[in-house]
Scaffold this motif. Structure first.
Motif, PDB file in Angstrom:
ATOM      1  N   CYS A  51       0.634   2.175  10.376  1.00 36.42           N
ATOM      2  CA  CYS A  51       1.041   3.017   9.253  1.00 36.42           C
ATOM      3  C   CYS A  51      -0.096   3.912   8.780  1.00 36.42           C
ATOM      4  O   CYS A  51      -1.271   3.557   8.875  1.00 36.42           O
ATOM      5  CB  CYS A  51       1.573   2.164   8.113  1.00 36.42           C
ATOM      6  SG  CYS A  51       0.546   0.770   7.708  1.00 36.42           S
ATOM      7  N   ASN A  53      -0.219   5.073   5.560  1.00 35.96           N
ATOM      8  CA  ASN A  53      -0.571   4.648   4.203  1.00 35.96           C
ATOM      9  C   ASN A  53      -0.674   3.136   4.145  1.00 35.96           C
ATOM     10  O   ASN A  53      -0.182   2.442   5.024  1.00 35.96           O
ATOM     11  CB  ASN A  53       0.462   5.168   3.198  1.00 35.96           C
ATOM     12  CG  ASN A  53       1.857   4.677   3.484  1.00 35.96           C
ATOM     13  OD1 ASN A  53       2.209   4.384   4.621  1.00 35.96           O
ATOM     14  ND2 ASN A  53       2.676   4.583   2.469  1.00 35.96           N
ATOM     15  N   GLU A  54      -1.316   2.637   3.108  1.00 33.66           N
ATOM     16  CA  GLU A  54      -1.496   1.196   2.956  1.00 33.66           C
ATOM     17  C   GLU A  54      -0.651   0.689   1.798  1.00 33.66           C
ATOM     18  O   GLU A  54      -0.442   1.380   0.818  1.00 33.66           O
ATOM     19  CB  GLU A  54      -2.958   0.862   2.674  1.00 33.66           C
ATOM     20  CG  GLU A  54      -3.858   0.988   3.877  1.00 33.66           C
ATOM     21  CD  GLU A  54      -5.251   0.465   3.593  1.00 33.66           C
ATOM     22  OE1 GLU A  54      -5.376  -0.584   2.935  1.00 33.66           O
ATOM     23  OE2 GLU A  54      -6.203   1.113   4.019  1.00 33.66           O
TER      24      GLU A  54
END
Length: 157
Positions: A51, A53-54
């Motif tokens: 991904c 984003n986290e």
């Protein structure tokens, strides 16, 4: 007592798989099939994604959490030790017991998975939607009325 009085209800993360080859982070995410109807998480059925984003630390599993599917069949599962750090997707919610509350999280799992709990959730969800609900709003989950006398039975053991 309402669920929001004894636990914090957190919606899962919206993760976007990265298109750029840099800054991709691999993580394991729960799926609908990883929630077993007999109240446990099946780690073999997690999804490994890369991904962009986290997820915040609040949206990761911790031991003692309850994971609830917000879509039919609305299964609740208990997070055991060793199952920490997995990403909970946006179509699930985390029910995290407040630290000062003396209530076994497994009671919440059993209540939500019980016939009585499912009926109560469906009735509350109908307040938001007039037909048979396919999804469970967080407000409905937060305001569900837990049975206080049942936990006393669990404390005896």
């Amino acid at each position: 007592m309402k669920l929001k009085e004894v636990a914090e209800i957190i919606r899962g993360a919206y993760l976007v798989e990265g298109k750029a080859k840099s800054k991709k982070k691999a993580c394991k995410e729960l799926t609908m099939v990883s929630l077993e109807p007999i109240s446990f998480l099946d780690e073999r059925k997690f999804l490994e994604i890369k991904c962009a984003n986290e997820a915040s630390s609040k949206q990761l599993t911790k031991a003692g959490d309850v994971i609830v599917s917000l879509y039919h069949p609305m299964i609740a599962c208990y997070v055991e030790k060793g199952q920490e750090g997995y990403v909970v997707p946006h179509y699930m919610a985390i029910v995290r017991r407040k630290a000062y509350v003396k209530l076994d999280s497994r009671f919440i799992v059993q209540f939500i998975n019980s016939t009585r709990g499912r009926r109560l959730l469906a009735e509350k969800a109908k307040e938001f939607d007039s037909v048979n609900p396919a999804s469970l709003p967080l407000a409905t989950l937060s305001n569900v009325e837990l049975l206080t006398d049942v936990n006393r039975l669990l404390e005896r053991f």
